[in-house]
Design an enzyme around this catalytic site. Structure first.
Site, PDB file in Angstrom:
ATOM      1  N   ASP A  55       0.865  -1.174   0.000  1.00  0.00           N
ATOM      2  CA  ASP A  55       0.000   0.000   0.000  1.00  0.00           C
ATOM      3  C   ASP A  55       0.908   1.232   0.000  1.00  0.00           C
ATOM      4  O   ASP A  55       1.992   1.211   0.570  1.00  0.00           O
ATOM      5  CB  ASP A  55      -0.880  -0.030   1.255  1.00  0.00           C
ATOM      6  CG  ASP A  55      -1.809   1.159   1.324  1.00  0.00           C
ATOM      7  OD1 ASP A  55      -2.485   1.430   0.334  1.00  0.00           O
ATOM      8  OD2 ASP A  55      -1.834   1.817   2.383  1.00  0.00           O
ATOM      9  N   ASP A 106      -1.137  -1.129   6.405  1.00  0.00           N
ATOM     10  CA  ASP A 106      -1.248  -0.669   7.793  1.00  0.00           C
ATOM     11  C   ASP A 106      -2.634  -0.182   8.168  1.00  0.00           C
ATOM     12  O   ASP A 106      -2.840   0.280   9.285  1.00  0.00           O
ATOM     13  CB  ASP A 106      -0.243   0.459   8.055  1.00  0.00           C
ATOM     14  CG  ASP A 106      -0.566   1.716   7.237  1.00  0.00           C
ATOM     15  OD1 ASP A 106      -1.347   1.607   6.270  1.00  0.00           O
ATOM     16  OD2 ASP A 106      -0.036   2.787   7.568  1.00  0.00           O
ATOM     17  N   ASP A 166      -6.800  -2.466   4.561  1.00  0.00           N
ATOM     18  CA  ASP A 166      -5.823  -3.437   4.061  1.00  0.00           C
ATOM     19  C   ASP A 166      -6.066  -4.828   4.629  1.00  0.00           C
ATOM     20  O   ASP A 166      -5.483  -5.803   4.150  1.00  0.00           O
ATOM     21  CB  ASP A 166      -4.402  -2.997   4.428  1.00  0.00           C
ATOM     22  CG  ASP A 166      -4.004  -1.698   3.756  1.00  0.00           C
ATOM     23  OD1 ASP A 166      -4.405  -1.502   2.586  1.00  0.00           O
ATOM     24  OD2 ASP A 166      -3.317  -0.881   4.376  1.00  0.00           O
TER      25      ASP A 166
END
Length: 820
Positions: free
Chosen positions: A509, A708, A712
């Protein structure tokens, strides 16, 4: 002074943090939290039978906290009592005055009792017992599932050490007597007959075999009863056979046929073999237990980071040192220069710099001010501050790390299934080989045939103990996960550690993983007829109700310009698109192009100006009011300094990097070009991240997903290995197999290095164990005798078996020094 009815602390009504009116009476509280609890359920606290009183200590180890304490009856039942603050030797069961000085006695509460210790087997973690002992499957000594900071005496190690040294003292003369006929001139035979020497050996060897080797016979018998043959089955069979045969040979020598007799007509005895084997196996157990204790050194190092005492600041301003286990959420604690932070919490007053290398691995201290969060176990610098305890006991980050590492160390890697399958057939096969060895030597061997048959069968049983095979995987996992914990890499289970080595694609990400996750406004582009102030005012009003990471950047920019932020009503969050609501009676919206297309708000020339921002790597947000675009805001999130180095390191390992982001393609590709990322998936909605991970898996890739955020979590769970950044949410960490306490990409490269080193170590251990048995068993059976006239003594076989087990553990301990 008054008592806080919730926590029982002494409160000065003038300095109290909060007051609550109830039933025409004003109550004072030490904190807002206590006041809120009281307001919600006043009857619960007013009707409590608890007797709040301040407790002092009889010694530093018995300091009690000033909180609600047990009633008189419950105090007696729990072992609590009343002591004199001036003379702690005065201890009474009931309250009153000290008979010596007349001061009022104060309640002393005993230290909280320790949690119940459970024991498990390192090779078979499904075995859990309430007391130490032996594993019913493999016979190994059970170990505590949870460790204390101090290295407590291991009762199993103490017992084995005692048995070993006494056995050594008795076995040495047995060996000398047993080999006396090989001494030049045979001096002992001048004074003693062979029959007398046999009886002396019997007297000396019996305590060694029956007392020193008792645990092995006990475990060997248990393995037969439980139908789980193991190394102790072979040891018990080998030593028991040699000892029983020798006892019969000494007591009834005339019953043996000529095939048992030497050329001189004597019946050989093997007390020295039985005693030496027992002693060597005891030595192996002592060395193994000592080495296994060292595999837990990482957890003990973590436990030692937590201080034993904290300085409690009471409501009246006085301070007292209390054991950390007595702390409760809401307590105010003073941390002085050089001290470790006792628990997790936030600063109430003061400032300092804190060494957080425990979590991040970075030696540079982090500045802390009022409101900053601190973590238990980290080291305070030169300043002093007062903090509010928020997470205590088992809820602190340090406790969670220890728990996670402990659970990982007792988990089983898939590669261990191979060792388990082999071990299931190994012991029966060895017993069969020993029987065949005995039969072949008894029929085809030289004289004395039966003596040779017995010795070689015993050698086969002893050398083939599968201890090294069983220890190969769990010892490496225990040391590897402990090494990772000290480097800020938390492994949830052994399976994740094994799979990480095979990963060929890492999906990351962008926000918070590649970047710092702290975006700031870098561009304001008002449309014609609008101003920057108007643009920020509308945007900030909308973002104040949003939890998006970019919201903080917009609010910070408005605060810097001292813009008064209006209220918002009818707020709506449109996942992956933006937000909308009514600001100052105007219908407003903030988001990306997809949102504005849906709202049919034309962007006009604003779109071209925004594209230039996106090409520079900025994230653009359009703002509209009353159906008209009033401008755009450019936000950039600085790339972490370590990201480029980490990606280069992963590329050198042959890893493909895929970036997922909800940003526009132009912004995403700009970041990808800077970092040399292989593939980009832009404008990805949260629910699409898991789909992309599954697509990559379907293409044959072994995928690790790093993230995080809450959004996710599905992708982390879908990946072959989920890697959570420790700076992220609890949901992300729970969904991942690996957690990096320092939230940057370098941790992934380090975790993969650890994975490769651990799996390489496991393969080395398994190869050594398989090779050892593949070579040892045929040699013990006598395969070299027809060619070289060589036979393997059972004593040498026992020494080789001990060496194999210790060498596997020693090889695993090398992981403690692996460079990450």
């Amino acid at each position: 002074m008054e008592l806080d009815p919730v926590c029982g602390m002494t409160v000065d009504p003038v300095r109290a943090k909060s007051h609550v009116e109830h039933a025409n009476k004003t109550y004072s509280f030490c904190s807002e939290g206590c006041a809120k609890k009281f307001s919600s359920e006043p009857a619960k606290y007013l009707n409590s039978k608890q007797t709040p009183t301040i407790a002092t200590a009889a010694s530093l180890e018995a300091i009690s906290v000033a909180r609600p304490q047990p009633s008189n009856e419950s105090a007696k039942a729990s072992g609590a009592g009343y002591i004199c603050p001036m003379d702690p030797e005065v201890h009474e069961q009931d309250p009153g005055a000290c008979p010596k000085c007349g001061m009022a006695l104060e309640l002393s509460v005993p230290k909280p009792s320790a949690a119940r210790v459970e024991y498990t087997c390192p090779m078979h973690p499904e075995i859990i017992r309430s007391e130490p002992g032996a594993c019913p499957i493999c016979g190994m000594a059970l170990e505590p599932r949870t460790l204390s900071a101090s290295e407590d005496e291991n009762p199993e190690l103490s017992a084995m050490t005692r048995r070993f040294w006494i056995s050594v003292a008795l076995a040495i003369p047995v060996l000398i007597l047993g080999m006396s006929d090989m001494l030049p001139g045979q001096p002992l035979q001048r004074f003693l007959s062979m029959h007398a020497i046999g009886w002396i050996e019997f007297l000396l060897a019996t305590p060694v075999v029956l007392w020193g080797g008792f645990p092995f016979f006990q475990r060997g018998w248990a393995s037969i009863v439980n139908r789980s043959l193991n190394m102790f089955t072979l040891i018990a069979l080998g030593t028991g056979t040699a000892y029983i045969y020798s006892v019969v040979a000494v007591t009834f020598p005339n019953i043996f046929p000529p095939s048992f007799q030497t050329m001189r007509g004597a019946i050989p005895v093997y007390f020295e073999a039985a005693a030496a084997i027992t002693t060597l196996v005891l030595l192996g157990q002592v060395l193994e237990l000592r080495a296994r204790n060292r595999t837990s050194s990482a957890i003990r190092a973590l436990l030692n980071l937590s201080p034993k005492f904290a300085r409690l600041v009471r409501a009246d301003g006085t301070e007292i040192d209390v054991p950390v286990e007595h702390l409760q959420p809401g307590d105010s604690l003073r941390v002085r220069p050089g001290e470790r932070v006792p628990v997790d919490g936030a600063l109430l007053e003061g400032s300092s710099s804190v060494d957080e290398s425990l979590m991040t691995g970075e030696p540079i201290p982090v500045e802390k001010a009022e409101g900053s969060r601190v973590t238990g176990g980290t080291v305070n610098g030169t300043g002093t501050f007062v903090m509010r305890a928020e997470r205590v006991g088992s809820e602190t980050l340090l406790s969670q790390i220890v728990r996670m590492v402990s659970e990982a160390q007792w988990s089983r890697a898939p590669v261990q299934k191979l060792a388990d399958r082999v071990a299931g057939y190994f012991v029966p096969a060895v017993v069969l080989i020993a029987i065949l060895t005995f039969a072949m030597w008894a029929v085809l061997g030289p004289q004395p045939k039966m003596a040779h048959a017995l010795l070689n069968a015993v050698a086969v049983l002893i050398i083939a103990c599968p201890c090294a095979l069983g220890l190969a995987t769990p010892m490496a996992i225990m040391v590897g996960t402990g090494r990772g914990a000290l480097a800020g890499i938390l492994i949830k289970n052994a399976e994740s550690l094994e799979i990480l080595e095979k990963v060929d694609t890492v999906v990351v990400d962008k926000t918070g993983t590649l970047t710092e996750g702290k975006p700031r406004v870098t561009s304001l582009i008002p449309a014609a007829g609008s101003t920057e102030t108007q643009l920020l005012k509308v945007a900030a009003a909308l973002e104040r109700a949003s939890e998006h990471p970019l919201a903080a950047a917009v609010l910070a920019a408005a605060s810097e310009r001292e813009i008064e932020i209006g209220s918002v009503t009818d707020f709506r969050s449109l996942t992956g698109k933006g937000i909308a609501g009514i600001v100052d009676d105007a219908r407003a919206a903030l988001g990306n192009r997809v949102l504005f297309d849906e709202l049919r708000v034309p962007l006009g020339p604003l779109d071209d100006r925004v594209k230039s921002l996106e090409s520079e790597g900025q994230t653009a947000m359009f703002v509209a009011a009353n159906g008209k675009a009033i401008g755009a805001i450019g936000v950039s999130d600085p790339i972490k300094p370590t990201t480029a180095e980490a990606i280069d390191r992963l590329h050198r390992d042959g890893i493909r990097i895929v970036m997922l982001t909800g940003d526009s393609r132009a912004t995403a590709e700009s970041v990808a070009r800077k970092l040399k990322i292989d593939s980009v998936e832009a404008q990805v909605l949260p629910n699409q991240k898991g789909e992309i991970v599954n697509r990559l898996k379907a293409e044959g890739h072994i995928v690790a997903m790093a993230g995080d955020g809450v959004n996710d979590a599905p992708a982390l769970a879908a990946a072959n290995v989920g890697i959570a950044m420790g700076t992220g949410t609890d949901v992300a960490i729970e969904s991942a197999g690996i957690t990096l306490l320092k939230g940057d990409l370098v941790g992934i490269a380090r975790a993969r290095t650890l994975s490769r080193a651990t799996m390489r170590n496991i393969r080395q251990n398994l190869f050594f164990a398989f090779a050892y048995n593949a070579l040892g068993v045929p040699i013990a059976a006598g395969i070299l005798y027809p060619f070289f006239g060589l036979l393997l003594s059972p004593i040498l076989a026992s020494a080789a078996m001990t060496f194999s087990s210790v060498s596997v553990i020693t090889n695993a301990l090398r992981l403690r020094r692996v460079a990450l």
